[in-house]
Design an enzyme around this catalytic site. Structure first.
Site, mmCIF file in Angstrom:
data_model
loop_
_atom_site.group_PDB
_atom_site.id
_atom_site.type_symbol
_atom_site.label_atom_id
_atom_site.label_comp_id
_atom_site.label_asym_id
_atom_site.label_seq_id
_atom_site.Cartn_x
_atom_site.Cartn_y
_atom_site.Cartn_z
ATOM 1 N N HIS A 102 69.414 -70.700 162.419
ATOM 2 C CA HIS A 102 69.737 -71.900 161.671
ATOM 3 C C HIS A 102 68.518 -72.367 161.332
ATOM 4 O O HIS A 102 67.509 -71.883 161.537
ATOM 5 C CB HIS A 102 70.218 -73.031 162.939
ATOM 6 C CG HIS A 102 69.348 -73.656 163.807
ATOM 7 N ND1 HIS A 102 68.999 -72.606 164.772
ATOM 8 C CD2 HIS A 102 68.425 -74.798 163.913
ATOM 9 C CE1 HIS A 102 68.108 -73.199 165.598
ATOM 10 N NE2 HIS A 102 68.066 -74.379 165.063
ATOM 11 N N ASP A 104 66.710 -76.439 160.565
ATOM 12 C CA ASP A 104 67.249 -77.526 161.236
ATOM 13 C C ASP A 104 67.604 -78.858 160.447
ATOM 14 O O ASP A 104 67.169 -78.895 159.181
ATOM 15 C CB ASP A 104 65.923 -78.268 161.948
ATOM 16 C CG ASP A 104 65.349 -77.484 163.199
ATOM 17 O OD1 ASP A 104 66.055 -76.846 163.918
ATOM 18 O OD2 ASP A 104 64.090 -77.194 163.361
ATOM 19 N N HIS A 257 65.515 -70.091 162.155
ATOM 20 C CA HIS A 257 64.980 -69.675 163.483
ATOM 21 C C HIS A 257 66.128 -69.483 164.456
ATOM 22 O O HIS A 257 67.033 -69.881 164.327
ATOM 23 C CB HIS A 257 63.823 -70.588 163.757
ATOM 24 C CG HIS A 257 64.354 -72.091 164.178
ATOM 25 N ND1 HIS A 257 64.369 -72.843 162.918
ATOM 26 C CD2 HIS A 257 64.705 -72.783 164.963
ATOM 27 C CE1 HIS A 257 64.996 -74.119 163.370
ATOM 28 N NE2 HIS A 257 64.754 -73.948 164.863
ATOM 29 N N ARG A 272 59.606 -80.957 171.090
ATOM 30 C CA ARG A 272 59.665 -80.795 169.628
ATOM 31 C C ARG A 272 59.536 -82.293 168.923
ATOM 32 O O ARG A 272 60.184 -83.223 169.201
ATOM 33 C CB ARG A 272 61.157 -80.185 169.294
ATOM 34 C CG ARG A 272 61.096 -79.966 167.686
ATOM 35 C CD ARG A 272 62.634 -79.326 167.400
ATOM 36 N NE ARG A 272 63.375 -80.295 166.687
ATOM 37 C CZ ARG A 272 64.653 -79.979 166.414
ATOM 38 N NH1 ARG A 272 65.152 -78.649 166.167
ATOM 39 N NH2 ARG A 272 65.425 -80.683 165.862
HETATM 40 C C1 SIN Z 1 64.824 -75.359 168.104
HETATM 41 O O1 SIN Z 1 65.876 -74.783 167.521
HETATM 42 O O2 SIN Z 1 64.124 -76.125 167.422
HETATM 43 C C2 SIN Z 1 64.308 -74.642 169.187
HETATM 44 C C3 SIN Z 1 63.237 -73.554 169.054
HETATM 45 C C4 SIN Z 1 63.109 -73.019 170.386
HETATM 46 O O3 SIN Z 1 63.384 -73.651 171.681
HETATM 47 O O4 SIN Z 1 62.291 -71.949 170.478
#
Ligand code: SIN
Length: 281
Positions: A102, A104, A257, A272
């Protein structure tokens, strides 16, 4: 522009990603350092900084050098700082946050420019994050396919993830909110032009892109199914192996990612923050 990447930098793969050394992100960076990081970010799309030691406030201060911080509309932030997501997978969790390809919050009219993730507690094995370069994925298409996609509009929604009964609402550790607002559909071009580099890239993802404007479901499923597979072919990817103190920042306008969940029985905690972005064009 001459990029001063002192003292050294190592690519993560042939497709994208750069590990930068020589920065202490707990300190206030100079304008020159921020300009170097921004240039490296635009060129490499994913930056990795090792051996950092950051409080939440220091991570937020670093993020603010790149823009205003955003607050997730559907996942509860920390009580002190709503802009901060404590992403925790417990040993007995069957799903993890971000476990699927995805980009974000593409369900927003103005999706985030980028995300900045800091390792708090890592499992003894696994838990890597994969990234895929969406400019490389676009460039690899035939001219005929590019012509077909040019001008098409993708429909994005948070519903499948954050609507009532959605995938993410089942997480035990990541509390969600506002499910009644998740059904909203927003429109973004399927080929997005990066506002800083002018590069074209694919801008669809299987988590949030639910259709193509003006097409029947079967038609959009066929095209999106191909794009979802094509966009993450391994030669467009890099892999970040987390270590204590690792901080990673990625450009949501350029990459997808995937947070791997291959550490069942172990705990993982990353922190995050996200930087606000603009309307895709
Ligand atoms: C996310 O999708 O923001 C999480 C990425 C992660 O936990 O590595």
């Amino acid at each position: 522009m001459v990029i001063d990447l002192t003292p050294e930098a190592q690519p993560l793969s042939g497709a994208l990603g750069l590990e930068l050394h020589g920065f202490d992100l707990s300190q206030t960076l100079t304008e020159g350092q921020v300009a170097s990081i921004r240039a490296a970010f635009n060129e490499n799309h994913v930056l990795v900084f090792r051996a950092q030691s950051l409080t939440t406030e220091q991570q937020m201060a670093f993020g603010r050098r790149f823009g205003e911080l955003d607050t997730h509309p559907f996942v509860n932030g920390s009580s002190q700082h709503p802009e901060v997501l404590e992403i925790v997978t417990e040993p007995d969790d069957r799903t993890n946050f971000g476990g699927g390809w995805h980009s974000d919050v593409t369900f927003l009219d103005e999706p985030d420019l980028g995300s900045i993730l800091y390792a708090v507690e890592l499992p003894p094995f696994g838990g890597d994050t994969l990234f895929a370069n969406q400019h490389a994925a676009y460039d690899a298409l035939s001219e005929t396919m590019k012509g077909l996609l040019d001008g098409l509009v993708g429909l994005h929604s948070a519903g499948p993830q954050y609507g009532a009964g959605g995938y993410s609402t089942k997480s035990k550790t990541m509390a969600t909110k506002n499910a009644e607002l998740a059904a909203k559909v927003v429109e973004h071009p399927i080929v997005r032009t990066h506002p800083e580099t002018g590069l074209n890239g694919l801008y669809v993802n299987q988590a949030f892109t639910v259709g193509i404007k003006g097409m029947k479901k079967d038609e959009s499923n066929a095209i999106l199914g191909f794009l979802f597979r094509h966009a993450v072919r391994e030669h467009f990817t890099c892999r970040v192996q987390w270590r204590p103190g690792t901080l990673v920042m990625w450009d949501n306008r350029s990459v997808q990612h995937y947070a791997l969940h291959d550490y069942v029985g172990q705990r993982r905690h990353v922190r995050r923050i996200t930087v606000k972005g603009d309307r895709p064009r």
